[in-house]
Design an enzyme around this catalytic site. Structure first.
Site, PDB file in Angstrom:
ATOM      1  N   SER A 139       0.832  -1.193   0.000  1.00  8.03           N
ATOM      2  CA  SER A 139       0.000   0.000   0.000  1.00  8.03           C
ATOM      3  C   SER A 139       0.874   1.253   0.000  1.00  8.03           C
ATOM      4  CB  SER A 139      -0.964  -0.042   1.189  1.00  8.03           C
ATOM      5  OG  SER A 139      -2.006   0.892   1.041  1.00  8.03           O
ATOM      6  N   GLU A 233     -10.112  -3.299  -5.805  1.00 12.85           N
ATOM      7  CA  GLU A 233      -9.579  -2.222  -4.973  1.00 12.85           C
ATOM      8  C   GLU A 233      -9.441  -0.937  -5.773  1.00 12.85           C
ATOM      9  OE1 GLU A 233      -5.387  -2.424  -3.816  1.00 12.85           O
ATOM     10  OE2 GLU A 233      -5.342  -4.486  -4.551  1.00 12.85           O
ATOM     11  N   HIS A 263      -7.624  -5.329  -1.315  1.00 16.33           N
ATOM     12  CA  HIS A 263      -6.382  -4.601  -1.098  1.00 16.33           C
ATOM     13  C   HIS A 263      -5.425  -5.392  -0.202  1.00 16.33           C
ATOM     14  CE1 HIS A 263      -3.867  -1.050  -0.825  1.00 16.33           C
ATOM     15  NE2 HIS A 263      -3.950  -1.034   0.493  1.00 16.33           N
TER      16      HIS A 263
END
Length: 296
Positions: A139, A233, A263
């Site tokens: 991320s 996502e 995600h």
């Protein structure tokens, strides 16, 4: 993935209110991710790397010559070295390489470029310790991994051997079509969440800065790059466009997209078959390029 596996994976995550305070968001995130069992073969040792707090992720038998610098996710506002260890440990186990999970400074208390400065300091320290470095992250930590490589290049440093990024956040201008188009499918995030993260992290800084949005950088000369992302996502396009841009600029890049996966689905190792397969694939990808022993 089976319907049951997907249901279990999604039970761990919800779309929280982005208006919560950073302290509330950190507490909620830690409640889910900061105490997950890592396995009896894992020992975490608090340390500092380049003056930055970190966890030395010691997995039995992972004693290769290179080291993985792992950068956790959390929108630059939440997460910790301990939550990063949830991915650093299985990646270390599969590659046979030791790992360090970094506790870089978080926004809004420490806005851009604090995270980049910390990651670069740790990278330099690991290099000066005589070990070749691979860099990985998820991320925001995935975007930070690429930004750290760019920062190292700016300083004329030797670059990491390779980078592995899971659902990386690479565009803080939030211009990807999936930011809106995938909002109903993403069980964790919406544009509103990332608007809040941008405000906290950048504190008015230009989101087009390549160290904030590495998608917009000249990627020429970067080391081999593996990108893994799920289709469910809002950050899907951050991965797709990064892979395309890297390929256009002659980077050795590989892209894995898992249909229906959320995600950073790799967090669901031991729960989702695709999570285990993704981490095994990452180890094999690195082994094919001469880094780590890989797995059978």
């Amino acid at each position: 993935m089976s319907r049951d596996q997907r249901a279990v994976a999604r039970s761990f995550i919800t779309k929280g209110d982005p208006r919560r305070t950073p302290e509330q968001q950190r507490a909620d995130f830690d409640a889910v991710f900061a105490e997950r069992p890592l396995g009896d073969d894992v020992t975490l040792v608090r340390t500092t790397v380049g003056g930055v707090p970190a966890l030395d992720v010691q997995v039995e038998g992972a004693d290769g010559d290179s080291v993985i610098l792992y950068l956790h996710g959390g929108g630059y506002m939440i997460g910790s070295a301990r939550t990063g260890a949830n991915l650093a440990a299985p990646l270390s186990r599969r590659t046979g390489l030791p790992a360090v999970s970094l506790d870089y400074r978080l926004a809004p208390e420490n806005p851009f470029p604090a995270a980049v400065d910390d990651a670069l300091a740790a990278y330099i320290a690991l290099q000066e310790g005589g070990r070749d470095v691979l860099i990985a992250g998820d991320s925001a930590g995935g975007g930070l991994a690429v930004a750290t490589i760019l920062a190292a290049r700016r300083q004329g440093l030797r670059l990491p051997l390779a980078a592995v990024v899971f659902s990386p956040w690479t565009d803080l201008t939030l211009s990807g079509a999936s930011m809106d188009a995938r909002g109903d499918q993403d069980p964790l995030f919406s544009r509103e969440h990332f608007d809040a993260y941008v405000d906290a992290y950048l504190a008015g800084h230009d989101p087009k800065d390549e160290l904030a949005s590495p998608l917009l950088a000249d990627l020429t000369g970067l080391p081999p790059l593996l990108i893994q992302v799920g289709s469910a996502e809002v950050l899907l396009d951050d991965s797709l466009r990064l892979a395309a841009r890297a390929a256009e600029q002659e980077v050795d890049v590989s892209l894995d997209v898992v249909a229906g996966a959320p995600h950073v689905y790799q967090f669901n190792v031991g729960v989702m078959d695709e999570a285990d397969a993704a981490l095994t694939r990452a180890a094999q990808w690195l082994a094919q390029r001469g880094f780590g022993g890989g797995v059978a």
